[in-house]
Scaffold this motif. Structure first.
Motif, PDB file in Angstrom:
ATOM      1  N   ASP A 288       0.846  -1.191   0.000  1.00  0.00           N
ATOM      2  CA  ASP A 288       0.000   0.000   0.000  1.00  0.00           C
ATOM      3  C   ASP A 288       0.886   1.246   0.000  1.00  0.00           C
ATOM      4  O   ASP A 288       2.052   1.204   0.416  1.00  0.00           O
ATOM      5  N   LEU A 289       0.318   2.349  -0.455  1.00  0.00           N
ATOM      6  CA  LEU A 289       1.036   3.620  -0.403  1.00  0.00           C
ATOM      7  C   LEU A 289       0.676   4.329   0.898  1.00  0.00           C
ATOM      8  O   LEU A 289      -0.493   4.366   1.296  1.00  0.00           O
ATOM      9  N   VAL A 290       1.684   4.882   1.566  1.00  0.00           N
ATOM     10  CA  VAL A 290       1.450   5.631   2.792  1.00  0.00           C
ATOM     11  C   VAL A 290       1.803   7.092   2.528  1.00  0.00           C
ATOM     12  O   VAL A 290       2.870   7.392   1.977  1.00  0.00           O
ATOM     13  N   PHE A 291       0.888   7.988   2.914  1.00  0.00           N
ATOM     14  CA  PHE A 291       1.032   9.415   2.602  1.00  0.00           C
ATOM     15  C   PHE A 291       1.225  10.220   3.881  1.00  0.00           C
ATOM     16  O   PHE A 291       0.705   9.866   4.950  1.00  0.00           O
ATOM     17  N   PHE A 292       1.923  11.327   3.731  1.00  0.00           N
ATOM     18  CA  PHE A 292       2.202  12.216   4.853  1.00  0.00           C
ATOM     19  C   PHE A 292       1.822  13.644   4.451  1.00  0.00           C
ATOM     20  O   PHE A 292       1.871  14.001   3.272  1.00  0.00           O
ATOM     21  N   SER A 293       1.453  14.438   5.454  1.00  0.00           N
ATOM     22  CA  SER A 293       0.964  15.779   5.128  1.00  0.00           C
ATOM     23  C   SER A 293       1.425  16.795   6.166  1.00  0.00           C
ATOM     24  O   SER A 293       1.738  16.451   7.306  1.00  0.00           O
ATOM     25  N   SER A 294       1.469  18.019   5.702  1.00  0.00           N
ATOM     26  CA  SER A 294       1.541  19.173   6.589  1.00  0.00           C
ATOM     27  C   SER A 294       0.184  19.843   6.457  1.00  0.00           C
ATOM     28  O   SER A 294      -0.591  19.467   5.582  1.00  0.00           O
ATOM     29  N   PRO A 295      -0.174  20.788   7.299  1.00  0.00           N
ATOM     30  CA  PRO A 295      -1.530  21.364   7.247  1.00  0.00           C
ATOM     31  C   PRO A 295      -1.953  21.764   5.833  1.00  0.00           C
ATOM     32  O   PRO A 295      -1.330  22.607   5.197  1.00  0.00           O
ATOM     33  N   GLY A 296      -3.002  21.091   5.345  1.00  0.00           N
ATOM     34  CA  GLY A 296      -3.582  21.432   4.045  1.00  0.00           C
ATOM     35  C   GLY A 296      -2.766  21.004   2.847  1.00  0.00           C
ATOM     36  O   GLY A 296      -3.043  21.449   1.729  1.00  0.00           O
ATOM     37  N   ASN A 297      -1.772  20.101   3.039  1.00  0.00           N
ATOM     38  CA  ASN A 297      -0.905  19.787   1.902  1.00  0.00           C
ATOM     39  C   ASN A 297      -0.291  18.401   2.043  1.00  0.00           C
ATOM     40  O   ASN A 297       0.423  18.123   3.011  1.00  0.00           O
ATOM     41  N   LEU A 298      -0.586  17.506   1.067  1.00  0.00           N
ATOM     42  CA  LEU A 298       0.109  16.218   0.986  1.00  0.00           C
ATOM     43  C   LEU A 298       1.500  16.489   0.432  1.00  0.00           C
ATOM     44  O   LEU A 298       1.636  17.122  -0.616  1.00  0.00           O
ATOM     45  N   HIS A 299       2.528  16.006   1.117  1.00  0.00           N
ATOM     46  CA  HIS A 299       3.856  16.371   0.644  1.00  0.00           C
ATOM     47  C   HIS A 299       4.805  15.184   0.465  1.00  0.00           C
ATOM     48  O   HIS A 299       5.917  15.356  -0.044  1.00  0.00           O
ATOM     49  N   HIS A 300       4.382  13.956   0.873  1.00  0.00           N
ATOM     50  CA  HIS A 300       5.319  12.846   0.763  1.00  0.00           C
ATOM     51  C   HIS A 300       4.550  11.537   0.660  1.00  0.00           C
ATOM     52  O   HIS A 300       3.451  11.390   1.212  1.00  0.00           O
ATOM     53  N   VAL A 301       5.144  10.550  -0.049  1.00  0.00           N
ATOM     54  CA  VAL A 301       4.543   9.229  -0.193  1.00  0.00           C
ATOM     55  C   VAL A 301       5.645   8.184  -0.151  1.00  0.00           C
ATOM     56  O   VAL A 301       6.770   8.415  -0.619  1.00  0.00           O
ATOM     57  N   GLY A 302       5.345   7.042   0.444  1.00  0.00           N
ATOM     58  CA  GLY A 302       6.267   5.915   0.484  1.00  0.00           C
ATOM     59  C   GLY A 302       5.517   4.617   0.218  1.00  0.00           C
ATOM     60  O   GLY A 302       4.282   4.587   0.203  1.00  0.00           O
ATOM     61  N   LEU A 303       6.261   3.549   0.002  1.00  0.00           N
ATOM     62  CA  LEU A 303       5.678   2.223  -0.239  1.00  0.00           C
ATOM     63  C   LEU A 303       5.738   1.438   1.068  1.00  0.00           C
ATOM     64  O   LEU A 303       6.826   1.165   1.590  1.00  0.00           O
ATOM     65  N   TYR A 304       4.557   1.111   1.598  1.00  0.00           N
ATOM     66  CA  TYR A 304       4.472   0.466   2.909  1.00  0.00           C
ATOM     67  C   TYR A 304       4.947  -0.977   2.832  1.00  0.00           C
ATOM     68  O   TYR A 304       4.638  -1.708   1.882  1.00  0.00           O
ATOM     69  N   LEU A 305       5.728  -1.418   3.859  1.00  0.00           N
ATOM     70  CA  LEU A 305       6.261  -2.775   3.908  1.00  0.00           C
ATOM     71  C   LEU A 305       5.654  -3.595   5.046  1.00  0.00           C
ATOM     72  O   LEU A 305       5.956  -4.786   5.188  1.00  0.00           O
ATOM     73  N   GLY A 306       4.772  -2.972   5.847  1.00  0.00           N
ATOM     74  CA  GLY A 306       4.231  -3.643   7.021  1.00  0.00           C
ATOM     75  C   GLY A 306       5.087  -3.348   8.234  1.00  0.00           C
ATOM     76  O   GLY A 306       6.228  -2.868   8.133  1.00  0.00           O
TER      77      GLY A 306
END
Length: 338
Positions: A288-306
């Motif tokens: 799955d893709l895991v996303f990270f955000s700062s207020p009001g903005n998605l800024h990073h994505v990684g590939l989840y490994l569990g």
């Protein structure tokens, strides 16, 4: 006299019975062997269903359950409203019931007194009065009082009947909806059980790559390919705007990994957020893709490994690596591509 040659003798005379039996047994054995080999060819080996096939079955069950859930919620909402209405009518009926009973008792008392015990003392006094005009006026007053009592009773009874009719219809509707709610709940329970059975049957896969931790879990074929591809890039430099094959930014790495699995993602974190199915953190799987955000903005994505691990391209100066998702600020959520 000429004798028959031995070879002609063998061809003209029957073989010995023992020879026939041996030939027949040999033929039967050959036929049986062919039948067994054909049977083995005709029966294919049983293959366990893949993650994708089980997921498709779960999706089908869910599509079947969604209308049931919607109808179940509708009936429950209607029941709540109707039960409140029934309680409100019951509250309004209580004083009407009491009022009608009081009026009935008063009229009954008057009738009983007149028809059983004779005229009341007040009526007797009127009858022996020397003033005929006064008698007429008082009798008229008594009639008016009796008529008013009767009219009031009729009005109360009419209103009470109207409320009782409304409550009866409402109670019948509630009873029907109660039955419908029970049937829908049973159907929902049945489909829930089937979805749970399918989820429990999802195969556990081991994915081992030199650059990433060994994964033991439910991993689809596409996710396995994406994981192996992303993990093979560990150590490659971060370059803003790069999509491989030798350097990457964060969404460039996830795009590159899933492209190897035949799934195309846009090279933009915000777009990738909308290109996958939303997954809760508790249901997140490797791939799955895991996303990270700062207020009001998605800024990073990684590939989840569990196990709270991911492979990602962090930033300038840091190559593609495996790290904990908890080292990043504010997890926005998980998405499942495909």
């Amino acid at each position: 006299m000429a004798t028959t040659p031995p070879h002609c003798q063998d061809s003209a005379w029957p073989r010995r019975p023992g020879g026939l039996r041996r030939a027949a047994h040999g033929l039967l054995a050959a036929v049986a062997a062919v039948a067994v080999s054909l049977g083995a060819l005709a029966v294919p080996a049983y293959a366990e269903p893949s993650v994708e096939e089980i997921e498709a079955a779960i999706d089908e069950q869910w599509r079947e359950m969604e209308p049931t859930i919607a109808q179940y919620n509708k009936v429950r909402a209607q029941l709540k409203v109707n039960r409140e209405k029934s309680e409100d009518l019951a509250k309004k009926l209580a004083p009407l019931q009491e009022k009608s009973e009081i009026a009935m008792r008063r009229i009954g008392s008057m009738a009983s007194q007149y028809y059983i015990t004779g005229p009341s003392r007040e009526l007797g006094a009127l009858l022996v009065s020397d003033d005929p005009n006064g008698i007429s006026e008082d009798l008229a007053l008594l009639n008016r009082v009796a008529a008013m009592e009767h009219k009031q009773l009729e009005e109360v009874l009419k209103v009470r009947r109207e409320y009782e009719d409304q409550k009866k219809a409402l109670d019948e509707l509630i009873a029907a909806q109660d039955t419908q709610e029970s049937e829908l709940a049973a159907r929902k329970k049945q489909i829930d059980a089937e979805i749970k059975r399918l989820k429990d049957s999802l195969p556990v896969t081991t994915v081992s790559t030199p650059q990433c931790p060994t994964i033991n879990g439910v991993v689809s074929e596409a996710a396995r390919t994406a994981i192996r591809t992303a993990c093979a890039q560990v150590g490659d430099p971060y370059v803003w705007g790069a999509t491989g094959p030798n350097s990457f930014d964060c969404s460039g790495l996830t795009q590159y990994a899933y492209k190897a699995a035949g799934i195309y993602l846009t090279h933009y974190t915000g777009a990738q957020w909308n290109e996958g199915r939303a997954i809760s953190r508790s249901d997140a799987r490797p791939g799955d893709l895991v996303f990270f955000s700062s207020p009001g903005n998605l800024h990073h994505v990684g590939l989840y490994l569990g196990n709270s691990q991911m492979v990602h391209a962090p930033r300038t100066g840091k190559p593609v690596m495996v790290s904990s998702i908890n080292t990043m600020p504010s997890i926005a959520g998980f998405r499942r591509p495909g």
